[in-house]
Motif scaffolding. Structure first.
Motif, PDB file in Angstrom:
ATOM      1  N   SER A 296      21.839  19.863 -27.734  1.00 48.97           N
ATOM      2  CA  SER A 296      21.714  21.125 -26.989  1.00 48.97           C
ATOM      3  C   SER A 296      21.947  20.906 -25.503  1.00 48.97           C
ATOM      4  N   ASP A 297      21.355  19.827 -24.956  1.00 44.74           N
ATOM      5  CA  ASP A 297      21.510  19.538 -23.524  1.00 44.74           C
ATOM      6  C   ASP A 297      22.971  19.251 -23.174  1.00 44.74           C
TER       7      ASP A 297
ATOM      8  N   THR B 199      18.609  16.336 -31.640  1.00 44.98           N
ATOM      9  CA  THR B 199      18.837  17.791 -31.660  1.00 44.98           C
ATOM     10  C   THR B 199      18.755  18.354 -30.249  1.00 44.98           C
ATOM     11  N   GLN B 200      17.752  17.900 -29.501  1.00 45.88           N
ATOM     12  CA  GLN B 200      17.613  18.338 -28.119  1.00 45.88           C
ATOM     13  C   GLN B 200      18.760  17.828 -27.261  1.00 45.88           C
TER      14      GLN B 200
ATOM     15  N   ASP C   6      28.187  21.286 -30.389  1.00 45.93           N
ATOM     16  CA  ASP C   6      27.897  21.900 -31.680  1.00 45.93           C
ATOM     17  C   ASP C   6      28.238  20.899 -32.789  1.00 45.93           C
TER      18      ASP C   6
END
Length: 568
Positions: A115-116, A111-112, A120
């Motif tokens: 984001s990094d 998930t991180q 999406d």
């Protein structure tokens, strides 16, 4: 031990060179592997490695070998899964201080990483992408979204001092290639289910062969059904034969199926071009039955399957209903419930465990006034938000009584929410009036239509439909029907009909097997290759010992595989 084997099995056991044993369904491959390991351990200085794909299989194989070879030979036997053996290789190296990431760790780190990387994506899609990259030795096309995700994820693992499940094997292979990790110093290596190996696992085996270990791999290219996991199947078996001048031996004797079942399956699998030629022999000879039937719809089909299999199970036979996907088993479970048949859903989750099913039951209890709580869940289902539900509770007692719109607005509800509240209470009063007059079928139909109107996801709509189907096929007051629906009768038991998918049936067998929805719109699945789908159907058919039934719903065309078997 050798006297208990057929000539092909004995050849595999006695070979002392690289060997590829092509084992057809029911060929006694585990017995062959265990016997070979025991014979090898009889050599005083030999050490033996045995590799399987699951921990349970490794334990079973180790125990069978120890029984045959004797407890004293156990210390010269190394048995485990690819990943457990690879992780032991990492012990003592630079990576021994790193923990293995749990599933929760991996989801959090991915998930991180998403984001990094500014992606999406769904976490499930990210997991698939990462696994594909690691199976390909960490190679990924530069400049792609996959590369950005992979780099971000690996950085997260490194920062947190962790490696994930696939890193164990990848790092062990890299270490052996670079000379920083030694292959296991075993004299012989035995590998089960070789057709399921991916490129990384294949390389792990090859590096041991190159180091001087004599390798015997056992598998069946016709049972390679995990192409979506990068399983090499036929290509891997052919490659190993060529690369190491391995001796191929076909174990073609089937000790499971009667001739009628094996012949029908053989007719189908022969339509695949890329396969190792093999002649199958049913050791049990004739005496089985294969039958194809068509039914008006999937519920009539499910009733026929259950009515055929349930008496056999009560008489001590084993039976299973197989489907291409877990979703197709929903109507069968509904029929099992409504007929009071003991069953065990062995793959996937029951659709009846979905929250929409519980919500429907909750609403029916409110209608029958056997329950006074749960109105909030229904109001939330129609779109009234948490904040407005808090207002209802803080300024008045939550009931199922109708209210004036102006009073609801005065409490702080928006006009649309007030309309939704009033519409639900109006419906509830109407359903209660019908229930008082014993018009249960009208109540149930009304509840189903209302819930379908507000359900958005396909899975939610299926849960509502399946719950409705079960309840509508039962008799009596809703309280009795709901009590029956909630009764837990989905437990593994000898007298239960097994409901499972074709994929999950691999490695299992039953006296009687019924394959449902054998239709072109179902199998072959358009997301997979025709050859792999044909292998999957072949695996499903060869689970049956004595009785095999194939069926379809008449609204859809019969699967080409059924036609290839000579039916339809």
């Amino acid at each position: 031990m050798l006297e208990e084997l057929n000539p092909a099995q004995r050849e595999v056991v006695q070979l002392r060179r690289h060997c590829v044993a092509i084992a057809c369904p029911g060929a006694g491959k585990t017995k062959t592997i265990a016997t070979k390991a025991a014979m090898l351990l009889a050599e005083p200085n030999a050490t033996v490695g045995a590799v399987t794909f699951s921990k349970d299989a490794a334990v079973e194989l180790r125990d069978r070998i120890a029984t045959l070879a004797g407890a004293g030979a156990k210390r010269r036997l190394l048995a485990g899964t690819f990943h457990s053996l690879a992780y032991k290789q990492l012990s003592g190296g630079v990576d021994s201080r790193r923990d293995i990431a749990t599933d929760g760790d991996r989801i959090g780190l991915l998930t991180q990483a998403l984001s990094d990387a500014g992606l999406d994506w769904k976490v499930e899609d990210a997991i698939t992408a990462i696994e594909a990259i690691k199976t390909n030795f960490g190679h990924v096309q530069a400049g792609t979204a996959e590369e950005a995700l992979y780099r971000a994820y690996q950085d997260s693992l490194e920062r947190n001092g962790k490696i994930d499940f696939q890193d164990m094997l990848r790092l062990a292979v890299e270490g052996m290639q670079q000379g920083t990790i030694a292959p296991y110093p075993v004299t012989y290596l035995l590998v089960d289910e070789f057709q399921d190996t991916d490129p990384l696992q294949y390389q792990w085996i090859a590096l041991h062969a190159q180091a001087g270990t004599i390798v015997t791999v056992v598998g069946d290219d016709d049972q390679s059904i995990y192409g979506f996991r990068s399983a090499l199947g036929f290509r891997g078996m052919e490659s190993f034969i060529r690369q190491f001048d391995a001796q191929p031996v076909v174990l073609g004797n089937n000790y499971r199926c009667h001739a009628e079942i094996l012949d029908a399956a053989d007719k189908i699998i022969r339509n695949n071009r890329d396969r190792i030629p093999k002649s199958l022999v049913a050791h049990k000879g004739p005496g089985g039955e294969v039958k194809f039937q068509r039914f008006p719809d999937e519920y009539v089909e499910a009733v026929a399957a259950i009515e055929h299999l349930a008496p056999a199970v009560r008489n001590g036979q084993s039976a299973a209903i197989l489907a291409r996907t877990n979703r197709i088993l929903d109507p069968v479970e509904a029929v099992c419930r409504s007929h009071g048949i003991k069953y065990y859903r062995a793959s996937g989750k029951s659709i009846l465990s979905r929250p929409e099913g519980a919500l429907m039951c909750n609403l029916l209890e409110l209608i029958q006034k056997t329950k006074a709580t749960g109105i909030d869940a229904l109001l939330s289902f129609v779109g009234i938000g948490t904040q407005e539900l808090r207002l209802l509770h803080s300024k008045s007692r939550a009931t199922t009584e109708q209210r004036q719109k102006k009073d609801l607005v005065a409490l702080g509800l928006s006009e649309p929410s007030a309309d939704k509240y009033r519409e639900l209470m109006k419906r509830l009063a109407e359903w209660r009036a019908l229930g008082d007059r014993q018009f249960f079928s009208l109540v149930l139909e009304g509840v189903r239509e209302w819930m379908m109107l507000h359900a958005e996801a396909d899975q939610a709509r299926r849960a509502i439909t399946t719950t409705y189907d079960v309840l509508s096929r039962l008799n009596g007051p809703f309280s009795e029907r709901l009590e029956f629906l909630r009764r837990d009768n989905n437990e593994p038991a000898p007298d239960a009909v097994v409901l499972t998918t074709m994929h999950s049936s691999k490695g299992l067998e039953w006296d009687r097997v019924w394959i449902i929805r054998a239709e072109e719109t179902v199998v072959p699945d358009e997301k997979s290759t025709e050859s792999e789908e044909r292998r999957l159907f072949y695996v499903a058919m060869t689970r049956a010992r004595d009785d095999l039934r194939l069926s379809t719903a008449k609204k859809n065309p019969t699967s080409r595989f059924v036609l290839e078997a000579g039916f339809g």
